[in-house]
Write a protein that holds these residues in place. Structure first.
Motif, PDB file in Angstrom:
ATOM      1  N   PRO A 233       0.806  -1.222   0.000  1.00 44.30           N
ATOM      2  CA  PRO A 233       0.000   0.000   0.000  1.00 44.30           C
ATOM      3  C   PRO A 233       0.837   1.269   0.000  1.00 44.30           C
ATOM      4  N   ALA A 234       1.960   1.249   0.760  1.00 43.03           N
ATOM      5  CA  ALA A 234       2.831   2.418   0.804  1.00 43.03           C
ATOM      6  C   ALA A 234       3.438   2.679  -0.565  1.00 43.03           C
ATOM      7  N   LYS A 235       3.958   1.628  -1.172  1.00 43.40           N
ATOM      8  CA  LYS A 235       4.583   1.792  -2.492  1.00 43.40           C
ATOM      9  C   LYS A 235       3.575   2.304  -3.510  1.00 43.40           C
ATOM     10  N   ASN A 236       2.358   1.799  -3.440  1.00 41.95           N
ATOM     11  CA  ASN A 236       1.311   2.271  -4.362  1.00 41.95           C
ATOM     12  C   ASN A 236       1.020   3.749  -4.168  1.00 41.95           C
ATOM     13  N   LEU A 237       0.958   4.176  -2.907  1.00 47.61           N
ATOM     14  CA  LEU A 237       0.702   5.595  -2.615  1.00 47.61           C
ATOM     15  C   LEU A 237       1.793   6.466  -3.214  1.00 47.61           C
ATOM     16  N   TYR A 238       3.052   6.119  -2.953  1.00 49.20           N
ATOM     17  CA  TYR A 238       4.147   6.970  -3.400  1.00 49.20           C
ATOM     18  C   TYR A 238       4.311   6.952  -4.915  1.00 49.20           C
ATOM     19  N   MET A 239       4.106   5.812  -5.516  1.00 44.61           N
ATOM     20  CA  MET A 239       4.208   5.768  -6.974  1.00 44.61           C
ATOM     21  C   MET A 239       3.076   6.568  -7.612  1.00 44.61           C
ATOM     22  N   LYS A 240       1.909   6.543  -7.000  1.00 46.35           N
ATOM     23  CA  LYS A 240       0.806   7.385  -7.465  1.00 46.35           C
ATOM     24  C   LYS A 240       1.176   8.861  -7.341  1.00 46.35           C
ATOM     25  N   SER A 241       2.037   9.163  -6.361  1.00 43.67           N
ATOM     26  CA  SER A 241       2.449  10.543  -6.100  1.00 43.67           C
ATOM     27  C   SER A 241       3.672  10.954  -6.902  1.00 43.67           C
ATOM     28  N   GLY A 242       4.160  10.063  -7.797  1.00 43.82           N
ATOM     29  CA  GLY A 242       5.260  10.430  -8.679  1.00 43.82           C
ATOM     30  C   GLY A 242       6.615   9.878  -8.291  1.00 43.82           C
ATOM     31  N   VAL A 244       9.563   6.979  -7.857  1.00 39.92           N
ATOM     32  CA  VAL A 244      10.027   5.790  -8.575  1.00 39.92           C
ATOM     33  C   VAL A 244      11.149   5.143  -7.768  1.00 39.92           C
ATOM     34  N   TYR A 245      11.402   3.871  -8.047  1.00 37.62           N
ATOM     35  CA  TYR A 245      12.440   3.116  -7.343  1.00 37.62           C
ATOM     36  C   TYR A 245      13.828   3.663  -7.666  1.00 37.62           C
ATOM     37  N   GLU A 246      14.667   3.785  -6.626  1.00 35.23           N
ATOM     38  CA  GLU A 246      16.077   4.129  -6.855  1.00 35.23           C
ATOM     39  C   GLU A 246      17.005   3.028  -6.369  1.00 35.23           C
ATOM     40  N   SER A 247      16.818   2.537  -5.146  1.00 36.76           N
ATOM     41  CA  SER A 247      17.722   1.505  -4.633  1.00 36.76           C
ATOM     42  C   SER A 247      17.052   0.772  -3.480  1.00 36.76           C
ATOM     43  N   ASP A 248      17.703  -0.285  -3.012  1.00 35.53           N
ATOM     44  CA  ASP A 248      17.168  -0.985  -1.850  1.00 35.53           C
ATOM     45  C   ASP A 248      18.278  -1.287  -0.857  1.00 35.53           C
ATOM     46  N   GLU A 249      17.877  -1.517   0.369  1.00 34.26           N
ATOM     47  CA  GLU A 249      18.805  -1.738   1.468  1.00 34.26           C
ATOM     48  C   GLU A 249      19.374  -3.153   1.409  1.00 34.26           C
ATOM     49  N   PRO A 250      20.675  -3.323   1.622  1.00 34.07           N
ATOM     50  CA  PRO A 250      21.229  -4.677   1.684  1.00 34.07           C
ATOM     51  C   PRO A 250      20.589  -5.471   2.818  1.00 34.07           C
ATOM     52  N   ALA A 251      20.299  -6.730   2.567  1.00 36.67           N
ATOM     53  CA  ALA A 251      19.645  -7.567   3.572  1.00 36.67           C
ATOM     54  C   ALA A 251      20.473  -7.638   4.856  1.00 36.67           C
ATOM     55  N   ARG A 252      21.799  -7.644   4.722  1.00 37.83           N
ATOM     56  CA  ARG A 252      22.655  -7.745   5.906  1.00 37.83           C
ATOM     57  C   ARG A 252      22.517  -6.513   6.794  1.00 37.83           C
ATOM     58  N   GLN A 253      22.301  -5.337   6.186  1.00 37.34           N
ATOM     59  CA  GLN A 253      22.124  -4.126   6.988  1.00 37.34           C
ATOM     60  C   GLN A 253      20.820  -4.189   7.752  1.00 37.34           C
ATOM     61  N   ALA A 254      19.763  -4.662   7.095  1.00 36.99           N
ATOM     62  CA  ALA A 254      18.469  -4.788   7.773  1.00 36.99           C
ATOM     63  C   ALA A 254      18.560  -5.781   8.926  1.00 36.99           C
ATOM     64  N   ARG A 255      19.273  -6.881   8.707  1.00 37.91           N
ATOM     65  CA  ARG A 255      19.440  -7.863   9.783  1.00 37.91           C
ATOM     66  C   ARG A 255      20.235  -7.267  10.937  1.00 37.91           C
ATOM     67  N   PHE A 256      21.270  -6.504  10.615  1.00 37.22           N
ATOM     68  CA  PHE A 256      22.096  -5.886  11.659  1.00 37.22           C
ATOM     69  C   PHE A 256      21.266  -4.915  12.498  1.00 37.22           C
TER      70      PHE A 256
END
Length: 273
Positions: A233-242, A244-256
């Protein structure tokens, strides 16, 4: 829509569980008590829609603007605690709610005043309705998030922060623009949430649209927001608002950091002189 320095103190109470009523992941270093849009223990909760029955509002009474009083900042802090957590009835739970709200309030005041390390210019932007309208829809929301504005009682039903800075602490860093002056031309949205009763009224979209206009007035050319990877739902809201995807967080950083993995969305704004 269920889209709204690392905290040194973590509170884990059996009577408090995280909910998914926010539109994005909160930045780190916002407060000494972590108030999260997604739980540390269950990333799947980030994509769950709130089951509360939604209420229809009179949009002609909706006002979206930068908060200009401590009373309004307090009401916004209370909405964030109310949105980012689900509280089960237990002894002393009201004291815990106020404790969380007080920590968010103090941190929010510091950010808006430019006193919080790691943040540049910050404005709290709120969507508000007259208390007379909200009390007929939700007495609980009205009592929790009410403030006085020039003699009129109003209720904060949606809120976000607009942060002009190179990066938010412990979050993915945007790459646009580059070079000298990027700290004045880059900004991030954070702490985006809408009262669960008021979802599906377009309040989130209106908040984001208004924040983009404020950012343009600041001279911002590149606006970012972090979103949990499974928060559709969040992604849909923001994409509706203009955005676009730029990058994503490395899984290891999220785990840390012991949190759901983020993606970073970008929106270019027109440059005005």
């Amino acid at each position: 829509m269920a889209v709204l320095a690392t905290p040194p103190l973590a509170i884990s109470l059996p009577s408090i569980t995280s909910t998914a009523t926010s539109f994005n992941c909160r930045p780190q270093s916002t407060t000494s008590v972590p108030i999260r849009s997604t739980p540390r223990r269950s990333a799947a909760a980030a994509s769950q829609l709130c089951t509360h029955e939604n209420l229809t509002i009179d949009k002609s009474s909706l006002n979206v603007a930068v908060a200009n009083s401590e009373g309004e900042l307090w009401a916004a802090s209370c909405l964030r605690v109310r949105s980012f957590y689900s509280f089960q009835p237990s002894f002393g739970i009201e004291d815990h709610k106020r404790y969380l709200a007080e920590h968010e309030f103090e941190a929010l005041k510091e950010r808006v005043a430019g006193k919080r390390v790691g943040f540049g210019r910050v404005s709290c932007i709120n969507a508000t309705l007259p208390a007379s309208q909200v009390s007929g829809l939700s007495d609980d929301l009205c009592s929790a998030c009410k403030f006085s504005d020039d003699g009129e009682d109003r209720v904060v039903v949606g809120t976000l922060d607009l942060n002009r800075c190179l990066k938010l602490p412990d979050e993915i860093t945007g790459m646009k623009p580059k070079g000298i002056g990027a700290d004045f031309a880059r900004a991030y949205l954070s702490n985006v949430c809408v009262a669960k009763e008021m979802l599906r009224n377009g309040i989130g979209y209106t908040l984001v649209t208004n924040s983009k206009m404020v950012a343009e007035d600041w001279g911002v050319s590149d606006l970012y927001v972090h979103v949990a990877v499974d928060n559709e739902p969040a992604k849909n809201l923001y994409m509706k608002s203009g955005f676009v995807y730029e990058s994503d967080e490395p899984a290891r950083q999220a785990r840390f950091l012991d949190r759901p993995r983020r993606i970073l969305l970008w929106c270019g704004l027109p440059i005005t002189y």
